[in-house]
Design a protein around this motif. Structure first.
Motif, PDB file in Angstrom:
ATOM      1  N   VAL A 165      19.755  14.220  -3.148  1.00  0.00           N
ATOM      2  CA  VAL A 165      20.543  14.589  -4.068  1.00  0.00           C
ATOM      3  C   VAL A 165      18.856  13.630  -5.671  1.00  0.00           C
ATOM      4  CG1 VAL A 165      22.327  12.734  -6.049  1.00  0.00           C
ATOM      5  CG2 VAL A 165      22.521  13.710  -4.083  1.00  0.00           C
ATOM      6  N   THR A 166      18.936  13.749  -6.243  1.00  0.00           N
ATOM      7  CA  THR A 166      17.546  13.117  -7.002  1.00  0.00           C
ATOM      8  C   THR A 166      17.464  12.998  -8.683  1.00  0.00           C
ATOM      9  OG1 THR A 166      15.970  14.888  -4.826  1.00  0.00           O
ATOM     10  CG2 THR A 166      14.458  13.585  -6.355  1.00  0.00           C
ATOM     11  N   SER A 167      16.913  12.175  -8.488  1.00  0.00           N
ATOM     12  CA  SER A 167      16.684  11.772 -10.422  1.00  0.00           C
ATOM     13  C   SER A 167      15.551  11.207 -10.698  1.00  0.00           C
ATOM     14  CB  SER A 167      18.406  10.696 -10.272  1.00  0.00           C
ATOM     15  OG  SER A 167      17.213   9.206 -11.021  1.00  0.00           O
ATOM     16  N   THR A 168      14.945  11.774 -11.658  1.00  0.00           N
ATOM     17  CA  THR A 168      13.904  11.349 -12.692  1.00  0.00           C
ATOM     18  C   THR A 168      14.223  11.059 -13.845  1.00  0.00           C
ATOM     19  OG1 THR A 168      13.560  13.575 -11.252  1.00  0.00           O
ATOM     20  CG2 THR A 168      11.573  12.702 -12.650  1.00  0.00           C
ATOM     21  N   TYR A 169      13.653   9.701 -14.279  1.00  0.00           N
ATOM     22  CA  TYR A 169      13.282   9.434 -15.095  1.00  0.00           C
ATOM     23  C   TYR A 169      11.660   9.360 -15.977  1.00  0.00           C
ATOM     24  CZ  TYR A 169      14.307   6.369 -19.206  1.00  0.00           C
ATOM     25  OH  TYR A 169      14.666   5.541 -20.253  1.00  0.00           O
ATOM     26  N   LYS A 170      11.713   9.676 -17.198  1.00  0.00           N
ATOM     27  CA  LYS A 170      10.343   9.377 -17.801  1.00  0.00           C
ATOM     28  C   LYS A 170      10.343   8.777 -18.777  1.00  0.00           C
ATOM     29  CE  LYS A 170       7.979  13.227 -19.984  1.00  0.00           C
ATOM     30  NZ  LYS A 170       6.895  13.808 -18.841  1.00  0.00           N
ATOM     31  N   VAL A 171      10.064   7.651 -17.710  1.00  0.00           N
ATOM     32  CA  VAL A 171       9.699   5.981 -18.666  1.00  0.00           C
ATOM     33  C   VAL A 171       9.182   6.567 -20.137  1.00  0.00           C
ATOM     34  CG1 VAL A 171       9.040   3.941 -18.598  1.00  0.00           C
ATOM     35  CG2 VAL A 171       9.908   4.585 -16.131  1.00  0.00           C
ATOM     36  N   ALA A 172       7.433   6.983 -20.327  1.00  0.00           N
ATOM     37  CA  ALA A 172       7.039   7.033 -20.656  1.00  0.00           C
ATOM     38  C   ALA A 172       6.179   8.632 -20.538  1.00  0.00           C
ATOM     39  CB  ALA A 172       5.764   6.480 -21.272  1.00  0.00           C
ATOM     40  N   ASP A 173       5.368   9.264 -21.483  1.00  0.00           N
ATOM     41  CA  ASP A 173       4.643  10.380 -21.107  1.00  0.00           C
ATOM     42  C   ASP A 173       3.503  10.336 -20.002  1.00  0.00           C
ATOM     43  OD1 ASP A 173       5.653  11.696 -23.379  1.00  0.00           O
ATOM     44  OD2 ASP A 173       4.439  11.811 -24.519  1.00  0.00           O
ATOM     45  N   TRP A 174       3.546   9.084 -19.571  1.00  0.00           N
ATOM     46  CA  TRP A 174       2.543   8.955 -18.537  1.00  0.00           C
ATOM     47  C   TRP A 174       3.068   8.637 -17.393  1.00  0.00           C
ATOM     48  CZ3 TRP A 174       2.103   4.240 -16.838  1.00  0.00           C
ATOM     49  CH2 TRP A 174       2.301   2.929 -18.212  1.00  0.00           C
ATOM     50  N   PHE A 175       4.295   8.054 -17.787  1.00  0.00           N
ATOM     51  CA  PHE A 175       4.933   7.587 -16.547  1.00  0.00           C
ATOM     52  C   PHE A 175       6.215   7.593 -15.810  1.00  0.00           C
ATOM     53  CE2 PHE A 175       7.142   3.661 -14.747  1.00  0.00           C
ATOM     54  CZ  PHE A 175       6.693   3.985 -13.460  1.00  0.00           C
ATOM     55  N   ASP A 176       6.785   8.355 -15.126  1.00  0.00           N
ATOM     56  CA  ASP A 176       7.862   8.896 -14.162  1.00  0.00           C
ATOM     57  C   ASP A 176       8.541   8.417 -12.916  1.00  0.00           C
ATOM     58  OD1 ASP A 176       7.825  10.891 -12.651  1.00  0.00           O
ATOM     59  OD2 ASP A 176       7.158  11.821 -14.318  1.00  0.00           O
ATOM     60  N   VAL A 177       9.575   7.971 -13.209  1.00  0.00           N
ATOM     61  CA  VAL A 177      10.494   7.317 -11.470  1.00  0.00           C
ATOM     62  C   VAL A 177      11.656   8.306 -11.177  1.00  0.00           C
ATOM     63  CG1 VAL A 177      11.293   5.515 -10.365  1.00  0.00           C
ATOM     64  CG2 VAL A 177       9.698   5.621 -12.617  1.00  0.00           C
ATOM     65  N   LEU A 178      10.893   8.323  -9.881  1.00  0.00           N
ATOM     66  CA  LEU A 178      11.649   9.274  -9.241  1.00  0.00           C
ATOM     67  C   LEU A 178      12.650   8.974  -7.164  1.00  0.00           C
ATOM     68  CD1 LEU A 178      11.248  13.120  -7.845  1.00  0.00           C
ATOM     69  CD2 LEU A 178      11.725  11.258  -5.991  1.00  0.00           C
TER      70      LEU A 178
ATOM     71  N   ARG B  51      -4.377  10.385 -11.808  1.00  0.00           N
ATOM     72  CA  ARG B  51      -2.719  10.881 -11.119  1.00  0.00           C
ATOM     73  C   ARG B  51      -2.477   9.243 -10.197  1.00  0.00           C
ATOM     74  NH1 ARG B  51      -0.964  16.639 -11.983  1.00  0.00           N
ATOM     75  NH2 ARG B  51       1.153  15.639  -9.536  1.00  0.00           N
ATOM     76  N   GLY B  52      -1.779   9.269 -10.437  1.00  0.00           N
ATOM     77  CA  GLY B  52      -1.678   8.012  -9.591  1.00  0.00           C
ATOM     78  C   GLY B  52       0.394   8.335  -8.666  1.00  0.00           C
TER      79      GLY B  52
ATOM     80  N   PHE C  91      -8.736  10.982  -9.599  1.00  0.00           N
ATOM     81  CA  PHE C  91      -9.490  11.024 -10.402  1.00  0.00           C
ATOM     82  C   PHE C  91     -10.341  12.311 -10.500  1.00  0.00           C
ATOM     83  CE2 PHE C  91      -9.735   6.743  -8.670  1.00  0.00           C
ATOM     84  CZ  PHE C  91      -9.198   5.875  -9.718  1.00  0.00           C
ATOM     85  N   GLY C  92      -9.827  12.756 -11.904  1.00  0.00           N
ATOM     86  CA  GLY C  92     -11.021  14.379 -12.065  1.00  0.00           C
ATOM     87  C   GLY C  92     -11.640  13.615 -13.107  1.00  0.00           C
ATOM     88  N   PHE C  93     -13.154  14.342 -12.838  1.00  0.00           N
ATOM     89  CA  PHE C  93     -14.658  14.300 -13.952  1.00  0.00           C
ATOM     90  C   PHE C  93     -14.624  15.396 -14.556  1.00  0.00           C
ATOM     91  CE2 PHE C  93     -14.595  11.202 -10.601  1.00  0.00           C
ATOM     92  CZ  PHE C  93     -14.307  10.312 -11.296  1.00  0.00           C
TER      93      PHE C  93
ATOM     94  N   LYS D 107       0.286   9.684 -14.479  1.00  0.00           N
ATOM     95  CA  LYS D 107      -0.367  10.680 -15.170  1.00  0.00           C
ATOM     96  C   LYS D 107      -1.543   9.885 -16.510  1.00  0.00           C
ATOM     97  CE  LYS D 107       1.200  14.002 -15.304  1.00  0.00           C
ATOM     98  NZ  LYS D 107       1.986  15.484 -15.991  1.00  0.00           N
ATOM     99  N   ALA D 108      -2.771   9.892 -16.896  1.00  0.00           N
ATOM    100  CA  ALA D 108      -3.400   9.308 -17.717  1.00  0.00           C
ATOM    101  C   ALA D 108      -4.859  10.158 -17.684  1.00  0.00           C
ATOM    102  CB  ALA D 108      -3.384   7.884 -17.731  1.00  0.00           C
ATOM    103  N   ALA D 109      -5.224  10.503 -19.291  1.00  0.00           N
ATOM    104  CA  ALA D 109      -6.835  10.066 -19.329  1.00  0.00           C
ATOM    105  C   ALA D 109      -7.316   9.067 -19.329  1.00  0.00           C
ATOM    106  CB  ALA D 109      -6.867  11.032 -20.084  1.00  0.00           C
ATOM    107  N   ILE D 110      -7.836   8.521 -18.428  1.00  0.00           N
ATOM    108  CA  ILE D 110      -8.645   7.683 -18.799  1.00  0.00           C
ATOM    109  C   ILE D 110     -10.082   7.437 -20.219  1.00  0.00           C
ATOM    110  CG2 ILE D 110     -10.385   5.565 -17.923  1.00  0.00           C
ATOM    111  CD1 ILE D 110      -9.370   6.364 -15.027  1.00  0.00           C
ATOM    112  N   THR D 111     -10.466   8.858 -19.535  1.00  0.00           N
ATOM    113  CA  THR D 111     -12.011   8.677 -21.183  1.00  0.00           C
ATOM    114  C   THR D 111     -11.557   9.591 -20.958  1.00  0.00           C
ATOM    115  OG1 THR D 111     -13.821   9.759 -19.731  1.00  0.00           O
ATOM    116  CG2 THR D 111     -13.016   6.853 -19.936  1.00  0.00           C
ATOM    117  N   GLN D 112     -11.890  10.284 -22.505  1.00  0.00           N
ATOM    118  CA  GLN D 112     -11.926  11.737 -22.623  1.00  0.00           C
ATOM    119  C   GLN D 112     -12.414  13.287 -21.055  1.00  0.00           C
ATOM    120  OE1 GLN D 112     -14.221  12.869 -26.410  1.00  0.00           O
ATOM    121  NE2 GLN D 112     -12.790  14.071 -26.941  1.00  0.00           N
TER     122      GLN D 112
END
Lengths: 1082, 469
Positions: free
Chosen positions: A513-526, A584-585, A643-645, A574-579
């Protein structure tokens, strides 16, 4: 993912459309070739003018204005092979895209179910589509992976429902499990088998299969094989052996669908893997019986010659149709030859006639549907399997449900439940013993015994008036001339199958049984709670009337309960630190609790009355049942950052900390770090090398640990059965250790992934090294210490290897496509250190053969007695004409580790017809055949008879020109010329030859799977309201193209696990399977 | 939130709830006794093959062991392991637990420890008699996994010291092992006699290498040895598994017919009109007894099977008998030891006791007469039987030790009678010892190599130190 892409592309396409003046309009529909449904979001560009393009709408329809100069459109979509279509003179283009599993930008499911773009992966992960696993309709999804993934070695046994050994990148643990971890939708699934150590080392028993087979194969969407520690480090202590990650199908987004699979397959024993018999001589061990007929026969009171039925060998009298003798059959009341002497001839029907046609039905139905609110899927699969031995069947039912509910746009609940029931009856007996008829047929047999007469004798015995020996009318009567008709060593094989059968059931429930909550566009909790739970019962019996040569008639039952709970909570960032830098964390925690218990009891001293199989039906009071119970608790916390460059360089860092209850306090907390770096160099070479479709290099390091042995810390006493009323206790054989710590696997991996020419050809190569040290193991110590073993941290095992997989599409037109996928693996395994001494005995087998881990050698080397050799490596023969053997059984005589493995899959598609076949190859590795050691001893195979170098019958006495000269040299180096008798003294078998004489090369080349599938064209289907009809003809293990092991399948093993690898006794023939399957989609 | 759920009690998970963490030391003793007697008694082709080595029996069709193939069933390993691990390991642990148990009265404790030590001496001497040099002083310590091998003669000297100490420590005025003792049910009187008997045996075993010491020991022991067959050190097995006589498992339960009498044994019994023949074996047909040639494959139907007495689940397994004591005393007299009586009187007593023992097991009541008739034959009578004392005693002791095959193998090597020859199908000469277990090569390699080289190589033909002739 796809949805986002769709909008982005649509937007771009719209811009483009406005920016350019166009000349003509092209429209059409793009569909998925596998199901005929419209594909939304497909990118369409004009070849040579990549800025002119559009994408399909939600129904797969597109319209595009193109310049008049345009000649070709290019259709591309993530996960599908790019296609081109000529547009000269047409205004409508309908096209069906085929999925391309080799598309390197695909989304890959990785550890903890995290979906990631393949671009960003810096470790080896092979994803196999569900359809590729079920292509040959293998009811065991584990076996459906065989030969398809580099680095994954699957070895299956030939018994019905038998276990499969699943090892990724070689054995890492000396004595612990080396089986890959299965994870289904986030639920770790135990792949344990409950086979006893005796069963696994070739003693009598049954292979009850392994638990990962309890999955509905038609429910699998994708399988990802995570091979190295860097890929699996997030799984913590169970990561060391690699992970097989199974993602099941999800309900569709819109509407309702039904898929039905119905198939039947038929199997026949492949007789190239069965023994061939000599047909010149019959029962006996030589001239040691009655006074007449050269002492090859006994005599009864009436003076008739009686075959020595009590002997399980064929070194007896030469067949002579003019000689009349009483065979066993003449002592069976009601038989056509009852009381009569019959001609002395070879059997008309040898044991190859014992095998019947195996039949298996595999049916499944899946109903799925969904809306914006959520989706669901309900599936059932039923598999009825009847083996090629009489009275053998397994029924497997799996019901699975998955659903998700989007409660709010941010909150989603989902759950999946899988319930299975496996009922087995008459699984094949394995190893050495009367319940394994193969031991009988391959090792100890009389070539004069007719298998059809045994069937008729068994049938006669069902009549109470004609019954002898409780219905067990055996060919191996102890002494019929003196009225003793008991089965001596071997039962009537039909009696074995119909009376001494086992029964088993396993009920299993796993799900989450799983629940996912999207706290913000860049953060969700499972948050997830998952359970894997099974209860199994195994009942075994040996009926009254059975031979007692190994054990008395008995009934036993074994009940086993296993529960594993996992509680997961993690957040995704999930976030873009710079362009140019993305991030992803993941931060999470996992609590795991396992409880395992079992009880085993059996009757004592025999069964009191026939046909009652209950613990109460015992002659002596039963001895106390054996109870086991243990629990394991592990608490983990973990974090992951990627980290993606510039979308071309990716750095992946993970760390996990586990605290485990199996280790003593103070030593029970440990960390697993991993670091991985990937560089997609094709991104940088786009301009310079347009032929390079994709290129990536990756490197990683990880350290994972394991603490897999519960109850190894505190000492305790064993409780042997009391002596009458006097209680007994005893020291256990293994001394525990309160200073244990976790074992450590360090893994290094480097790889390159490329594809060329618009992904028509490509390859992936990985080299790796994994060192597993401080192994937590019960090392053997000299018995003179008072113990046999002691738990320590010791030993280092190194695996090094190369994995290469490649694909090429030599031909691709809109109608015809031919793709070849190949993989090649070479794993070199070497033991670097041990606790004390230089050798650890892993398992011992009959005839003094053992499996060993020896410093400087590959894991599992076989030891035993050997020939002695001269300086030139020639075998030395003694003055008596027999080989001079080593006195002790401690010589290395072989190693089961193969040099390499490989698989080649060809897929040829023409319109709606596709042909798929897989050739599976194992090169090198050795196997000891107990079947040969005994069979040659008892004179079964043709080479034990026939003519000698003089052209005479070799079994004649030397004085009459018989005998043989063994190839080799005498002590003085001259060729052996000493002739020896080839009589009941068993010249060729184990008696006069060292173990090394029965070690064979285990290489094979097999046509593993073939499937021919016809898909009815969509135009036809639209008229009958069916979305798809596929009909396929499938075959498995159709042809062993090459092997070097005589009379047997080099792949057959008694059980999965570390024990018994490289040892074969009572082997089952491989089964050729041919069948048909119909798939309907509504 | 997680703190409460975390693994905080390691013990909860790591303790096996189904096994005992502490037990009374006494409960380990019957485990050792049962395994010791089983190991010396069994005829299982994987475990005990001494009935073949002294050619009482031969194997019918699967004749590996009769051909002295020790490797294929790992006989040396399977004999060594239960003696070290189950017998000596448990005795060692029992000693540790009882020594530490403050609740046991001093006199009782002394008796218990002495009985346990005596059992250990029996096991150690069997190991030396079978292998020669073995790990001794550094053995039974799991923290030393490479124990060195000690010289066999030196071990024997220490065993003699231990027996003397045990005798000194034993007292009939205190209780001993009590009901945990499944051999003597705690009778200290009998344990003392067994101790003296064992001392006499150690003396006689070494008589060829240290006559003076043997003389002293034998003369010390003689007053305390077994007084009659009711003193015999033996374990009466029970009717149900796993407490049946192992012979029952292999001869009866199995339904097999792997063993028949060897003509090398049955022919002398026939020639001597031995009354035990019909107990030792079954007739082939009617009343004909026939042995099979020792070694080659043979038909089970044509030769005499082991007798019905040996096919009883409750047949006792034997450590030492009164008959054996009398044979030792006969030999002692011949060697000039002052043990009383004459060689002939002890010889007669030994044979009479043996016949009585076997006829009693078989339910016959004519033992006295049968023994007298038997002894009256010139071929049996001590004064007229062929050969010197080693031959006379050797032959008769061999016949009487039928159910003590491990000891019979010692006596055959020591007295050199009967004169047995290896069969044509043999892989080696008749073993004079077992080779060391394969596990010693693997796990204790350096010490193994030293031990092997000290006897000229790990061969079955190397003699044990007391096997001088």
């Amino acid at each position: 993912m796809r949805k986002h892409l769709f909008w982005v592309i649509l937007l771009l396409a719209g811009l483009c459309q406005q920016a350019w003046a166009q000349d003509r309009n092209i429209s059409g529909k793009v569909t998925d070739r596998s199901n005929g449904q419209g594909l939304p979001g497909v990118t369409i560009i004009v070849k040579g003018a990549p800025t002119i393009g559009t994408s399909t709408n939600s129904d797969g329809v597109f319209a595009l204005s193109v310049p008049s100069t345009a000649t070709t459109l290019v259709f591309s979509f993530v996960g599908y092979a790019t296609q081109e279509a000529a547009i000269a003179g047409v205004n409508t283009v309908n096209i069906a895209l085929a999925t391309d599993t080799k598309q390197l930008n695909e989304v890959v499911v990785t550890a903890l179910g995290v979906e990631r773009n393949r671009n960003s992966l810096a470790f080896a992960a092979t994803q196999v589509d569900g359809g590729d696993i079920t292509v040959a309709r293998n009811p065991n999804p584990v076996n459906g992976l065989e030969g398809k993934v580099a680095g994954l070695a699957i070895q299956q046994s030939n018994t019905m429902g038998g276990s499969s050994n699943v090892v990724i990148r070689g054995a890492k643990s000396l004595l612990g499990t080396n089986q890959a971890l299965f994870v289904v939708d986030g639920v770790p699934i135990s792949n344990q088998n409950t086979n006893s150590a005796n069963q696994q080392t070739g003693r009598s028993g049954y292979d009850y299969g392994n638990a990962a087979a309890d999955i509905n194969p038609d429910d699998i969407a994708t399988t990802t094989v995570l091979k190295g520690a860097a890929a699996t480090a997030l799984y913590g202590e169970r990561a060391a052996n690699g992970v097989i990650l199974i993602t099941t199908k999800k309900g569709r987004r819109n509407g309702l669908g039904v898929t039905i699979n119905s198939g039947i397959t038929f199997g026949r024993a492949d007789l190239s893997t069965f023994i061939k018999y000599q047909k010149e001589y019959g029962a006996g061990y030589g001239q040691i019986y009655g006074p007449n007929e050269d002492s090859y026969f006994n005599r009864d009171a009436s003076g008739a010659l009686v075959v020595p039925t009590g002997e399980d060998a064929s070194y007896g009298g030469r067949f002579d149709p003019s000689l009349l003798v009483r065979q066993w059959y003449s002592y069976v009341p009601g038989s056509p030859t009852f009381g009569q002497a019959t001609p002395w001839t070879a059997a008309a029907n040898d044991p190859s006639k014992f095998f019947q046609t195996a039949v298996s039905n595999l049916n499944s139905i899946t109903i799925d549907g969904g809306s914006e609110m959520g989706n669901f899927k309900l599936g059932y699969s039923g598999n009825n399997e009847q083996g090629y031995l009489p009275n053998s069947r397994i029924k497997k039912d799996v019901v699975n449900f998955a659903g998700s509910l989007n409660l709010t746009p941010r909150l989603t609940f989902s759950s999946s439940v899988n319930f299975s029931r496996v009922k087995g009856l008459g699984r094949y007996g394995t190893g050495y013993g009367s319940e394994n008829v193969m031991t009988n047929f391959r090792q100890w047999w009389q070539t004069n015994v007719d298998i059809k007469e045994l069937k008729s004798a068994y049938d006669l015995s069902t009549n109470p008036d004609l019954r002898i020996n409780n219905g067990n009318a055996s060919w191996n009567m102890r002494s019929p001339q003196s009225g003793d008709l008991r089965a001596f060593y071997w039962n009537n094989p039909y009696f074995v199958r119909y009376n001494n059968y086992e029964e088993d059931t396993r009920y299993r429930l796993f799900g989450n049984v799983t629940s996912t909550y999207k706290v913000a566009d860049w953060f969700d909790v499972l948050g997830r709670v998952s359970l894997d739970s099974y209860d199994e019962m195994q009942e075994e019996r040996s009926a009254l009337g059975s031979t007692t040569s190994s054990y008395l008639p008995y009934y036993s039952r074994y009940n086993h309960t296993y529960r594993e709970y996992n509680f997961d909570l993690f957040g995704n960032f999930k976030a873009a630190i710079t362009q140019s830098i993305s991030f992803r964390g993941l931060l999470g925690t996992n609590l795991r609790r396992i409880s395992n218990s079992s009880i085993f009891a059996q009757t004592n001293g025999g069964l009191a009355v026939p046909n009652l199989y209950s613990l109460t039906n015992t002659i002596s009071p039963i001895n106390p049942p054996t109870e086991t119970q243990y629990g394991v608790g592990v608490d983990g916390v973990f974090a992951n950052a990627t980290f993606g460059f510039l979308d071309r360089v990716f750095l992946d860092l993970t760390i996990r900390r586990d605290k485990s209850t199996v280790l003593p306090e103070g030593n029970n907390t440990y960390y697993y770090p991993s670091v991985a770096l990937g560089y997609v160099f094709s991104e940088s070479l786009k301009e310079k090398a347009p032929w390079l479709s994709y290129g990536k290099v990756r490197a990683n390091f990880a350290q994972v640990g394991s603490a897999s042995a519960p109850l190894a810390v505190y000492n305790y006493y064993n409780k042997p059965v009391s002596y009458g009323t006097v209680p007994l206790f005893a020291l256990p054989g293994t001394l525990n250790n309160s200073n244990l710590k976790n074992e450590t696997t360090r893994s290094y991996e480097f790889g390159v992934e490329t594809s060329f020419l618009q992904s028509r050809v490509g390859f992936e190569a990985t080299v790796y090294q994994q060192n597993s040290s401080d192994q937590l193991l019960a090392v053997s110590i000299p018995a003179s210490t008072g113990y046999l073993a002691r738990y320590v941290n010791a030993g280092e095992l190194r695996n090094r290897g190369i994995e290469i997989s490649a694909f090429v599409t030599p031909v691709q037109t809109s109608d015809f496509k031919w793709t070849v996928n190949a993989n090649w693996t070479r794993n070199q395994n070497q033991l670097l250190s041990l606790y004390s001494g230089d050798n650890l005995v892993l398992a011992t087998y009959q005839q003094g053969v053992s499996s060993n881990a020896t410093i400087g050698q590959a894991y599992g080397s076989l030891r035993g007695t050997d020939f002695t050799y001269d300086a030139q490596g020639r075998r030395i023969v003694g003055s008596d004409g027999y080989y001079v053997q080593t006195a002790d059984a401690n010589n290395v005589i072989g190693n089961p580790t193969p040099r390499w493995r490989g698989g080649i899959t060809n897929t040829i598609t023409y319109k709606g017809v596709s042909l798929n076949f897989l050739v599976d190859i194992k090169a090198g590795g050795q196997i000891y055949s107990l079947d040969r050691a005994y069979g040659l001893d008892s004179g079964l195979q043709p080479e034990t008879a026939g003519l000698n170098d003089l052209g005479n019958q070799s079994r004649l006495p030397i004085a009459q020109g018989g005998g043989v000269i063994l190839p080799g040299v005498k002590a003085d180096g001259t060729p052996n010329d000493v002739r020896i008798e080839n009589n009941g003294a068993a010249t060729f078998g184990y008696n006069y030859n060292p173990n090394a004489a029965f070690v064979y090369d285990a290489s094979f080349v097999k046509l593993r799977e073939a499937a021919l599938t016809f898909a009815l064209p969509a135009t036809l289907l639209s008229k009958i309201a069916v979305k798809g009809i596929d009909f396929s003809i499938v075959g498995r293990n159709l042809w062993i193209i090459h092997k070097n092991l005589p009379d047997a399948d080099p792949e057959d093993i008694a059980s999965s696990g570390n024990l018994g690898q490289g040892f074969q006794g009572g082997a089952y023939p491989s089964m050729r399977t041919l069948g048909a399957n119909l798939r309907l989609r509504f | 939130m997680l703190a409460t759920a975390c693994v905080d009690s390691i013990q909860d998970y790591n303790v096996n709830p189904k096994v005992a963490a502490t037990v009374p030391g006494l409960t380990l003793v019957p485990t050792a006794e049962r395994t010791l007697v089983r190991t010396l008694t069994t005829t299982n082709q994987n475990l005990g093959i001494t009935r073949l080595l002294v050619q009482y029996w031969t194997e019918t069709t699967y004749n590996d062991e009769a051909r002295y193939n020790l490797a294929s069933r790992q006989i040396p390993e399977n004999f060594w392991t239960p003696l070290y691990q189950t017998v000596l390991g448990n005795l060692n642990e029992a000693t540790r637990l009882i020594t530490a148990d403050a609740t046991v009265a001093t006199g009782v404790k002394a008796n218990q420890l002495a009985c346990i030590d005596l059992l250990a001496v029996q096991a150690w001497s069997t190991l030396v008699d079978t292998y020669g040099n073995i790990p001794y002083t550094e053995a039974l310590n799991p923290l030393n996994t490479t124990p060195k091998y000690d010289d066999a003669a030196t071990i024997y000297t220490d065993l003699i010291r231990r027996v003397n100490a045990d005798i000194a420590a034993m007292s009939t005025s205190s209780a001993g092992l009590g009901t945990s003792d499944i051999i003597y049910n705690g009778s200290m009187t009998r344990w003392l006699r067994y101790a003296n008997t064992l001392k006499l045996r150690l003396a006689m075993n070494t008589a060829d290498v240290d006559a003076a010491r043997s003389k002293t020991l034998a003369e010390q022991a003689v007053a305390g040895v077994f007084q009659s067959s009711s003193d015999n050190a033996q374990l009466t097995f029970l009717t149900a598994l796993p407490n049946q006589n192992p012979l029952y498992e292999d001869l009866v339960s199995s339904g097999r017919a792997d063993y028949v009498g060897a003509d090398t044994f049955i022919n002398p019994l026939l020639a001597l009109n031995d009354p035990r023949l019909s107990i030792y074996f079954q007739p082939v047909s009617g009343s004909t007894y026939k042995g099979a040639p020792y070694g080659p494959k043979t038909s089970a139907d044509n030769s005499s099977q082991p007798g019905t007495v040996l096919r009883s689940a409750t047949l006792p397994g034997v450590l030492a008998t009164y008959s054996e004591v009398q044979f030792m005393l006969a030999e002692a007299v011949e060697r000039g030891f002052a043990v009383g009586g004459t060689a002939e009187s002890h010889y007669n007593a030994a044979i009479t006791a043996s016949i009585a023992y076997w006829e009693n097991l078989a339910g016959k009541t004519t033992a006295a007469a049968d023994a007298a008739t038997y002894l009256a034959q010139p071929s049996v009578a001590y004064t007229t039987a062929t050969g010197g004392y080693k031959q006379k005693i050797g032959i008769q002791k061999w016949i009487s030790l039928y159910n003590q095959p491990t000891q019979a193998w010692v006596e055959w090597r020591r007295l050199d009678y009967p004169q047995l020859t290896k069969p044509a199908v043999a892989l080696t000469d008749i073993p004079l010892r077992f080779t060391y277990p394969t596990s010693e090569q693997n796990l204790n390699g350096a010490n193994y190599a030293t031990a092997a080289s000290s006897i000229g190589g790990d061969k079955v033909t190397a003699k044990i130190f007391w096997d001088k002739f």
